[in-house]
Design an enzyme around this catalytic site. Sequence first.
Site, PDB file in Angstrom:
ATOM      1  N   HIS A  90       0.864  -1.190   0.000  1.00 38.18           N
ATOM      2  CA  HIS A  90       0.000   0.000   0.000  1.00 38.18           C
ATOM      3  C   HIS A  90       0.892   1.228   0.000  1.00 38.18           C
ATOM      4  CE1 HIS A  90      -4.076   1.811   1.188  1.00 38.18           C
ATOM      5  NE2 HIS A  90      -3.256   2.837   0.997  1.00 38.18           N
ATOM      6  N   HIS A 149       1.327   4.986  -2.141  1.00 37.39           N
ATOM      7  CA  HIS A 149       0.831   5.926  -3.158  1.00 37.39           C
ATOM      8  C   HIS A 149       1.993   6.619  -3.861  1.00 37.39           C
ATOM      9  CE1 HIS A 149      -3.496   5.906  -2.042  1.00 37.39           C
ATOM     10  NE2 HIS A 149      -3.016   5.513  -0.878  1.00 37.39           N
ATOM     11  N   ASP A 160       1.915   9.396  -5.615  1.00 38.12           N
ATOM     12  CA  ASP A 160       1.929  10.849  -5.397  1.00 38.12           C
ATOM     13  C   ASP A 160       2.183  11.220  -3.938  1.00 38.12           C
ATOM     14  OD1 ASP A 160      -0.519   9.794  -4.691  1.00 38.12           O
ATOM     15  OD2 ASP A 160      -1.699  11.487  -5.407  1.00 38.12           O
ATOM     16  N   HIS A 162      -9.751   1.074  -0.194  1.00 39.83           N
ATOM     17  CA  HIS A 162      -9.537   1.854   1.024  1.00 39.83           C
ATOM     18  C   HIS A 162     -10.846   1.815   1.814  1.00 39.83           C
ATOM     19  CE1 HIS A 162      -6.104   3.758  -0.971  1.00 39.83           C
ATOM     20  NE2 HIS A 162      -5.780   4.312   0.179  1.00 39.83           N
ATOM     21  N   GLU A 172     -10.945   3.471   7.126  1.00 36.92           N
ATOM     22  CA  GLU A 172      -9.833   4.344   7.523  1.00 36.92           C
ATOM     23  C   GLU A 172     -10.416   5.579   8.201  1.00 36.92           C
ATOM     24  OE1 GLU A 172      -7.838   6.149   4.220  1.00 36.92           O
ATOM     25  OE2 GLU A 172      -6.136   6.872   5.412  1.00 36.92           O
TER      26      GLU A 172
HETATM   27 ZN   LIG Z   1      -3.859   4.859   0.964  1.00 33.03          ZN
END
Ligand SMILES: [Zn+2]
Length: 404
Positions: free
Chosen positions: A28, A30, A32, A239, A242
């Site tokens: 996991h 990202h 960016d 996702h 969270e």
């Molecule tokens: Zn994430």
Amino acid sequence: MENKIPMHIDKEDPLYKAIFELPKTDLHCHLDGSLRIDTIIDLIGKQGVTFPVDRAKLEEQLIMDDMVYSKEKSLERYLKAFDITCALMQDTESIERIAYELAEDAAQENVKYLEVRFAPILHTNKGLTMEEITSAVCKGLARAEEKYDIVTGVIICAMRHFVPCGIELNLLKSLPYIDYETASVLMAVQTARHAVAMAKKDHHIVGFDLAGGEKDNPAKRYREAFKIATEGHVPITIHAGEAFGPESIQQAVVDNHAKRIGHGTNLHKNELLMTFVTNERIPLEVCITSNLQTNPEFTRYEEHPLKKYMDNRLRTTICTDNRLMSNTTVTKELYIVAKAFNLDLDHIKILISHGFNSALYNCYFPESANAYKAMRKLRSKVTKELNYRDALDNVNESYNQNTK
Ligand SMILES: [Zn+2]
């Protein structure tokens, strides 16, 4: 920035060194959210974008160390940091470079398998097509794979909320009576089609994800997009749980057939669902520092439900989420987890092996020299290297003693 981290990271600690040496995964992560500060400064100069070039100022805006133990979690500030990184990721050259450097950074801390995720629509402000964007990411990763001992995969993200980015703004211009919700559903469907089309072309594409604001944007709204991904044999991770309750996880695994859950921080609030997720062997991608930075329920690492998940034998794998904003690495996350929950190296090895056992696969390239084959090889090699059987026996023994 180190002194701002509430948990002391002692890189000379034999435990830290041992974790660093172990082969690891990051499932996991990202794109960016995982740029190097040096690269950001370089790209600001090259692209003439009007952001501060002063390193200290940039770090203040981009690195969220001070939010870990703070009661005030500013999601707004956390997300604002992505405005800066995404603004610099609007051409294929920069995107490819960033993907390459991310895999390089991971390889240098002995991450052997990395799944990188990104939302193509966020990189369309200057007219790039989704295909150009995804191809650039794959190219950067492939270049790192040639140089380093690392296997990589790509997860394509759709966004839960309306994002005022190039492609979506164009959509609003063309269809003036469309509302934000409908626009975001349309974009998710397009993104799922893109993920399926790209999976047939490039072995790196291993998954489809839904990211973005959970509140008021239920996953079931995007059912059509998930149907397209599933029918196109692209595995799903979502996702969920969270920033919203367990019902979000329920929708992810029941309505949308998620094979993995991103975060799942609120899963413990529904015992029945937790049992279901455990029994279905659905892995949770746990990003503990990122959770501490955005979830106001936690002001200490020890308050995170990870230990509860481990005690319940949930398949949990430790991931970075955003290497830049969370100022972290897989080594650091595992070290923090070991310290916060008093885990020995055998427990850490089990967490690591969960990562290798939870990799997603591209089914369109099963027999070629691709991630699938490389991953299988890697998995059996790592199982030996981690001395997995012994570690498992020791961990099971410690659980049996605790439950006697
Ligand atoms: Zn994430």
